[in-house]
Motif scaffolding. Structure first.
Motif, PDB file in Angstrom:
ATOM      1  N   ARG A  30       0.843  -1.203   0.000  1.00  0.00           N
ATOM      2  CA  ARG A  30       0.000   0.000   0.000  1.00  0.00           C
ATOM      3  C   ARG A  30       0.878   1.253   0.000  1.00  0.00           C
ATOM      4  NH1 ARG A  30      -5.185  -1.398   1.275  1.00  0.00           N
ATOM      5  NH2 ARG A  30      -5.772   0.664   2.013  1.00  0.00           N
ATOM      6  N   TYR A  79      -3.606  10.863   8.282  1.00  0.00           N
ATOM      7  CA  TYR A  79      -3.825   9.609   7.547  1.00  0.00           C
ATOM      8  C   TYR A  79      -2.521   9.252   6.828  1.00  0.00           C
ATOM      9  CZ  TYR A  79      -4.802  13.111   3.928  1.00  0.00           C
ATOM     10  OH  TYR A  79      -4.735  14.193   3.092  1.00  0.00           O
ATOM     11  N   HIS A  80      -2.343   7.976   6.572  1.00  0.00           N
ATOM     12  CA  HIS A  80      -1.121   7.506   5.920  1.00  0.00           C
ATOM     13  C   HIS A  80      -1.092   8.000   4.481  1.00  0.00           C
ATOM     14  CE1 HIS A  80       0.064   4.972   9.250  1.00  0.00           C
ATOM     15  NE2 HIS A  80      -1.207   4.626   9.358  1.00  0.00           N
ATOM     16  N   HIS A  81       0.036   8.595   4.122  1.00  0.00           N
ATOM     17  CA  HIS A  81       0.216   9.091   2.765  1.00  0.00           C
ATOM     18  C   HIS A  81       1.709   9.170   2.466  1.00  0.00           C
ATOM     19  CE1 HIS A  81       0.679  12.704   5.205  1.00  0.00           C
ATOM     20  NE2 HIS A  81       1.328  13.250   4.193  1.00  0.00           N
ATOM     21  N   TYR A  82       2.029   9.426   1.196  1.00  0.00           N
ATOM     22  CA  TYR A  82       3.407   9.584   0.768  1.00  0.00           C
ATOM     23  C   TYR A  82       3.440  10.434  -0.493  1.00  0.00           C
ATOM     24  CZ  TYR A  82       2.278   5.844  -2.561  1.00  0.00           C
ATOM     25  OH  TYR A  82       1.694   5.089  -3.551  1.00  0.00           O
ATOM     26  N   GLY A 124       5.985   6.529   3.727  1.00  0.00           N
ATOM     27  CA  GLY A 124       4.707   6.826   4.348  1.00  0.00           C
ATOM     28  C   GLY A 124       4.883   7.624   5.620  1.00  0.00           C
ATOM     29  N   CYS A 126       2.303   9.817   8.786  1.00  0.00           N
ATOM     30  CA  CYS A 126       0.966  10.080   9.308  1.00  0.00           C
ATOM     31  C   CYS A 126       1.097  10.695  10.700  1.00  0.00           C
ATOM     32  CB  CYS A 126       0.209   8.748   9.389  1.00  0.00           C
ATOM     33  SG  CYS A 126      -1.392   8.797  10.205  1.00  0.00           S
ATOM     34  N   ARG A 151      -2.517   8.490  -0.896  1.00  0.00           N
ATOM     35  CA  ARG A 151      -2.910   7.753   0.306  1.00  0.00           C
ATOM     36  C   ARG A 151      -2.489   6.297   0.156  1.00  0.00           C
ATOM     37  NH1 ARG A 151      -8.029  10.918   2.665  1.00  0.00           N
ATOM     38  NH2 ARG A 151      -7.654   9.563   4.433  1.00  0.00           N
ATOM     39  N   ASP A 152      -2.657   5.522   1.202  1.00  0.00           N
ATOM     40  CA  ASP A 152      -2.224   4.115   1.194  1.00  0.00           C
ATOM     41  C   ASP A 152      -3.192   3.259   0.368  1.00  0.00           C
ATOM     42  OD1 ASP A 152      -4.246   4.371   3.054  1.00  0.00           O
ATOM     43  OD2 ASP A 152      -3.354   2.967   4.472  1.00  0.00           O
ATOM     44  N   ASP A 153      -3.146   3.476  -0.928  1.00  0.00           N
ATOM     45  CA  ASP A 153      -4.062   2.842  -1.865  1.00  0.00           C
ATOM     46  C   ASP A 153      -3.297   1.846  -2.739  1.00  0.00           C
ATOM     47  OD1 ASP A 153      -5.814   2.162  -3.894  1.00  0.00           O
ATOM     48  OD2 ASP A 153      -6.323   4.236  -4.410  1.00  0.00           O
TER      49      ASP A 153
END
Length: 184
Positions: A30, A79-82, A124, A126, A151-153
């Motif tokens: 993710r 929220y988890h993101h990068y 990542g 958050c 996002r963690d997609d």
């Protein structure tokens, strides 16, 4: 520049160089993360004469001198993101914060005023918890003018990995050290 670093509590500790803590995080399908280390330069404590604006000015000057443009002030999204097209650096202007790095299964890291965190593209991050006065200055390498936010997609993962591989590496970290020393 050494005087500015000293006022931020970022004094050389090894052969005239600042030495960061180094962390790496696995790809979880993710959040791609990267083999490049996340760098955390710990401050020994800010000069007590500095207010938050003075700290921001110091970080802006140091970052700019070393090829990292200051971009914004604020916090980290909860929220988890990068970012897949740019490396990111944070200078902590005030307060303290707990961030989870590397995705859901990553590691919680506490940062406080004076610390500098360098996140390679794909890492990542958050917001978990912070003091009321927690504030960051974000910077990016001069040649990385655009910023994406992913996002963690898992549907974004493979395309993001390809973009991350193409992100250039600046010659210097935002504090002036040779980045190749930490990112071989």
């Amino acid at each position: 520049m050494e005087a500015t670093l000293a006022t931020l509590g970022l004094e050389p500790v090894e052969n005239g160089s600042l030495v960061p803590e180094r962390m790496t995080f696995a790809d979880d399908g993710r959040i791609p993360n990267t083999r490049l280390a996340t760098l955390l330069f710990r401050s020994r404590g800010l000069d007590t004469q500095l207010d938050r604006e003075a700290v921001a000015h110091c970080f802006e000057r140091v970052f700019t001198t070393n090829g990292w443009r200051s971009s914004w002030r604020g916090g980290v999204f909860p929220y988890h993101h990068y970012h897949s097209i740019a490396h990111e650096a944070f200078g902590v202007l005030s307060g303290w914060g707990r961030l989870r790095l590397g995705g859901e299964q990553g590691e919680d890291v506490d940062v406080r005023a004076g610390d500098v965190l360098v996140l390679p593209a794909g890492t990542g991050h958050c917001h978990i918890q912070a003091s009321d006065d927690f504030l960051l200055l974000a910077g990016y390498p001069e040649d990385q003018r655009e910023l994406d936010l992913i996002r963690d997609d898992p549907t974004e993962h493979d395309a993001a990995v390809a973009r991350i591989e193409r992100v250039s590496r600046p010659a210097r970290d935002p504090l002036g050290g040779e980045l190749a020393r930490w990112w071989p």
